[in-house]
Design a protein around this motif. Structure first.
Motif, mmCIF file in Angstrom:
data_model
loop_
_atom_site.group_PDB
_atom_site.id
_atom_site.type_symbol
_atom_site.label_atom_id
_atom_site.label_comp_id
_atom_site.label_asym_id
_atom_site.label_seq_id
_atom_site.Cartn_x
_atom_site.Cartn_y
_atom_site.Cartn_z
ATOM 1 N N LYS A 83 0.826 -1.206 0.000
ATOM 2 C CA LYS A 83 0.000 0.000 0.000
ATOM 3 C C LYS A 83 0.864 1.262 0.000
ATOM 4 O O LYS A 83 0.580 2.206 -0.720
ATOM 5 C CB LYS A 83 -0.956 0.005 1.199
ATOM 6 C CG LYS A 83 -2.106 -0.966 1.036
ATOM 7 C CD LYS A 83 -3.108 -0.778 2.157
ATOM 8 C CE LYS A 83 -4.342 -1.596 1.925
ATOM 9 N NZ LYS A 83 -5.192 -1.107 0.856
ATOM 10 N N GLU A 86 2.281 1.865 -3.331
ATOM 11 C CA GLU A 86 1.253 2.358 -4.254
ATOM 12 C C GLU A 86 0.922 3.825 -4.005
ATOM 13 O O GLU A 86 0.153 4.417 -4.754
ATOM 14 C CB GLU A 86 -0.024 1.524 -4.104
ATOM 15 C CG GLU A 86 0.108 0.105 -4.607
ATOM 16 C CD GLU A 86 -1.085 -0.764 -4.218
ATOM 17 O OE1 GLU A 86 -2.015 -0.288 -3.522
ATOM 18 O OE2 GLU A 86 -1.083 -1.946 -4.596
ATOM 19 N N CYS A 88 -0.296 5.026 -0.932
ATOM 20 C CA CYS A 88 -1.202 5.197 0.206
ATOM 21 C C CYS A 88 -0.393 5.579 1.440
ATOM 22 O O CYS A 88 0.783 5.256 1.535
ATOM 23 C CB CYS A 88 -1.959 3.905 0.500
ATOM 24 S SG CYS A 88 -3.056 3.382 -0.811
ATOM 25 N N GLU A 89 -1.033 6.268 2.363
ATOM 26 C CA GLU A 89 -0.370 6.609 3.618
ATOM 27 C C GLU A 89 -0.852 5.688 4.718
ATOM 28 O O GLU A 89 -2.031 5.383 4.806
ATOM 29 C CB GLU A 89 -0.666 8.056 4.005
ATOM 30 C CG GLU A 89 0.083 9.062 3.162
ATOM 31 C CD GLU A 89 -0.045 10.484 3.700
ATOM 32 O OE1 GLU A 89 -0.183 10.645 4.929
ATOM 33 O OE2 GLU A 89 -0.011 11.410 2.883
#
Length: 187
Positions: A83, A86, A88-89
Motif C-alpha cells: 500500500k 502504491e 497510500c499513507e
C-alpha cells in the motif's frame, strides 16, 4: 474445501471467519475478522502475571495462537508495504531503502588493478579447501565414505521446538549430554 470458503468470503458470498485457512484467502492480512481474532488471541493470558506462571497446557495453546499471530502479522506487513509503495499513507510508517550488498561489476579487472598497483596476491586471494559436502558431491558418497568417512563426525543438532505432528523423533537429552564422549576420528 477451505480454499473455496475463503474465496467465497472474499467475494462477499460467505461469512468472514478467521482460522488456519486464512493463509489461502485473498483478504489475508486485511480481514477484520482475522485481525480481531489475532489481536485478541492472547487475551486469555492477561491475568497471568509472568510467563513463568503459565501451565504446560497454556504454553501449548499460546504457541499455537502465536504461530497464527506471527503469520498474520507478516501478511499485514506485506500488505502495508504494498500500500505504501502504491502511494497510500499508513500513519506512523514509511518505506525506506533496505540493506544492500556491494558487488564487483568486473571482479577480474578490479583484482588485476590491485595486483598491478603492488598489492601482493596473497593479500587479495586466499587458499581454502572445499567444504565436506562439496568434496563428497565431487568424489561421490560411497568413495568419500571409503576414503575419509572415519574422519567425519556429525554432532547432534540443538534442541528445536516442533509441533507434535513433526516426523522427526523426539529429542533425547541423554544422547546430547554424552555427545562429547562419542568416538571421533576413527578412535
Amino acid at each position: 474445501s477451505i480454499k473455496l470458503k475463503a474465496l467465497a468470503a472474499f467475494q462477499g458470498i460467505g461469512e468472514y471467519k478467521a482460522g488456519s485457512w486464512c493463509r489461502f484467502c485473498r483478504a489475508n492480512g486485511v480481514c477484520k475478522a482475522q485481525a480481531e481474532n489475532q489481536i485478541s488471541a492472547l487475551d486469555d493470558f492477561k491475568s497471568v502475571a509472568s510467563p513463568d506462571c503459565l501451565t504446560s497446557e497454556q504454553i501449548g495453546e499460546a504457541l499455537k495462537k502465536g504461530a497464527l499471530l506471527v503469520a498474520w502479522y507478516e501478511s499485514l506487513q506485506k500488505i502495508a508495504l504494498e500500500k505504501l509503495l502504491e502511494g497510500c499513507e499508513i500513519p506512523g510508517y514509511k518505506v525506506v531503502e533496505g540493506r544492500s550488498v556491494r558487488f564487483w561489476t568486473n571482479q577480474d579487472e578490479a583484482l588485476d588493478i590491485l595486483q598491478k598497483s603492488g598489492i601482493d596476491r596473497a593479500v587479495i586471494y586466499e587458499s581454502v579447501p572445499k567444504s565436506l559436502a562439496q568434496l563428497e558431491k565431487m568424489i561421490g558418497a560411497a568413495k568419500f565414505e571409503e576414503l575419509v568417512g572415519k574422519y567425519v563426525f556429525k554432532p547432534h543438532g540443538k534442541p528445536a521446538l516442533a509441533s507434535a505432528d513433526d516426523k522427526r523423533p523426539v529429542f533425547n537429552g541423554a544422547v546430547a549430554d554424552f555427545a562429547d564422549v562419542a568416538p571421533r576420528g576413527g578412535e
